[in-house]
Write an enzyme that holds these catalytic residues in place. Sequence first.
Site, PDB file in Angstrom:
ATOM      1  N   HIS A 150       0.820  -1.218   0.000  1.00  0.00           N
ATOM      2  CA  HIS A 150       0.000   0.000   0.000  1.00  0.00           C
ATOM      3  C   HIS A 150       0.857   1.272   0.000  1.00  0.00           C
ATOM      4  O   HIS A 150       0.328   2.369  -0.128  1.00  0.00           O
ATOM      5  CB  HIS A 150      -0.968   0.001   1.192  1.00  0.00           C
ATOM      6  CG  HIS A 150      -0.324   0.201   2.531  1.00  0.00           C
ATOM      7  ND1 HIS A 150      -0.035  -0.837   3.386  1.00  0.00           N
ATOM      8  CD2 HIS A 150       0.068   1.328   3.176  1.00  0.00           C
ATOM      9  CE1 HIS A 150       0.508  -0.360   4.499  1.00  0.00           C
ATOM     10  NE2 HIS A 150       0.583   0.950   4.387  1.00  0.00           N
TER      11      HIS A 150
ATOM     12  N   GLY B 289       3.603   5.703   9.283  1.00  0.00           N
ATOM     13  CA  GLY B 289       4.985   5.767   8.831  1.00  0.00           C
ATOM     14  C   GLY B 289       5.746   4.486   9.088  1.00  0.00           C
ATOM     15  O   GLY B 289       6.812   4.261   8.509  1.00  0.00           O
TER      16      GLY B 289
ATOM     17  N   SER C   8       1.886  -4.091   7.892  1.00  0.00           N
ATOM     18  CA  SER C   8       0.774  -3.676   7.043  1.00  0.00           C
ATOM     19  C   SER C   8      -0.080  -2.624   7.737  1.00  0.00           C
ATOM     20  O   SER C   8      -0.217  -1.507   7.262  1.00  0.00           O
ATOM     21  CB  SER C   8      -0.087  -4.876   6.661  1.00  0.00           C
ATOM     22  OG  SER C   8      -1.228  -4.480   5.922  1.00  0.00           O
TER      23      SER C   8
ATOM     24  N   ASP D  20      -0.516  -7.435   0.772  1.00  0.00           N
ATOM     25  CA  ASP D  20       0.079  -6.138   1.091  1.00  0.00           C
ATOM     26  C   ASP D  20       1.594  -6.272   1.085  1.00  0.00           C
ATOM     27  O   ASP D  20       2.250  -6.237   2.120  1.00  0.00           O
ATOM     28  CB  ASP D  20      -0.405  -5.608   2.442  1.00  0.00           C
ATOM     29  CG  ASP D  20      -0.087  -4.121   2.624  1.00  0.00           C
ATOM     30  OD1 ASP D  20       0.454  -3.515   1.673  1.00  0.00           O
ATOM     31  OD2 ASP D  20      -0.376  -3.574   3.699  1.00  0.00           O
TER      32      ASP D  20
ATOM     33  N   SER E 282       4.581   1.561   8.288  1.00  0.00           N
ATOM     34  CA  SER E 282       4.200   0.606   7.249  1.00  0.00           C
ATOM     35  C   SER E 282       5.416   0.123   6.475  1.00  0.00           C
ATOM     36  O   SER E 282       6.279   0.911   6.085  1.00  0.00           O
ATOM     37  CB  SER E 282       3.212   1.245   6.275  1.00  0.00           C
ATOM     38  OG  SER E 282       1.915   1.243   6.778  1.00  0.00           O
TER      39      SER E 282
END
Length: 386
Positions: free
Chosen positions: A229, A338, A355, A257, A340
């Site tokens: 993402h 942030g 994720s 993801d 991720s």
Amino acid sequence: MRRNSGIRIGMSALLVAGALAGTAAASASASSSPSSEPVASEALLAALQSDFGLTEAEAVERLAAEETAIAVEPDARQAAGSTFGGSWFDPASGDLVVAVTDDTRVSRVEATGAETTLVQHGEAALDATLASVDALAEEVGAPAGVASWRVDPRVNSVVIDLVEGQESSAAVAEFVAAAEETGPVTVGSIPEAPSTFAAGTVGGDPYYTGNVRCSIGFSVHGGFVTAGHCGPQGQAVSGWDRTHIGTFQGSSFPGNDYAWVSVGSGWWTEPVVLGWGATSDQLVRGSNEAPIGASICRSGSTTGWHCGSVLAKNETVNYSDGTQVREMTKTSVCAEGGDSGGSYISGDQAQGVTSGGWGNCSSGGETWYQPLNEILNAYGLTLHTA
């Protein structure tokens, strides 16, 4: 590109430019054997003592027991055969527990070093129920009050977690009732709806895609892996100093993801996860999968280093924007915007990339990660190991 190594900001550059990037790949590598070298530095033991309330001796003992459980699990699964109903690590006993549907397999499984428990439903039946709930969500849509659903071997059921306060919604009740018709289903809850952990631009953090900041996951030969993402295929990526790192070569979201980014332009790779001062930087020696119940730590560009436990596997997450991601692993580790794409590691074994989740690192929460070995296999990548 690298900053001066003697200061904290330099360590951040090492993470981006070297530690969690990679050099070109062609063949999949699912895992490496656990190293005979110690996996517990003094700083890591201190972090586990703080996060789990353990003494130093207890922390050493737990890490050793988890390493043994990881090594035992493949043999125990094979010994259980078609009667296998899932497995998990029990911190209280220090053993891997394997669920079986037939007591004639107990002695065979226990000969591998695992403990056993008898259950009604095998893994195949539970996975079929999960697939039916996934199909239901695709057909009718999962309402916002439904947070996630997963196979939980400890309760021998598919567990559907609802967002607290939305359990009585007509749409939620209808979805749960339909799911219960597909097989063994139980209902749980979480305090708030999950969301992904991307964030707007903040200077000095590992990498950027346009105005979005995310975190690097693990080095692979040819680049690094991260969350899907965070950017689509073809998206350019810049580092902490806003110079070009590389490009998203593959990206999958929703459904999955995960993504991988090629590395060049003077950036290079090392098999390291940054400890952010909370622990020493961790060498990556493989990607053997940790069982449910094992300790696990996460590194991210917003909140640094945090630890917790593996709570569940094979979970479908229904994010607050309506997107769904399947086959996720849930943890008790916190995260924030942030983080991720950042790393999850258990001992010296890479586990996956961040994720999303709910909560934060002030009040607590839960997070999900995309398992690493699936990413390696999907793109034919080889993990960069020490």
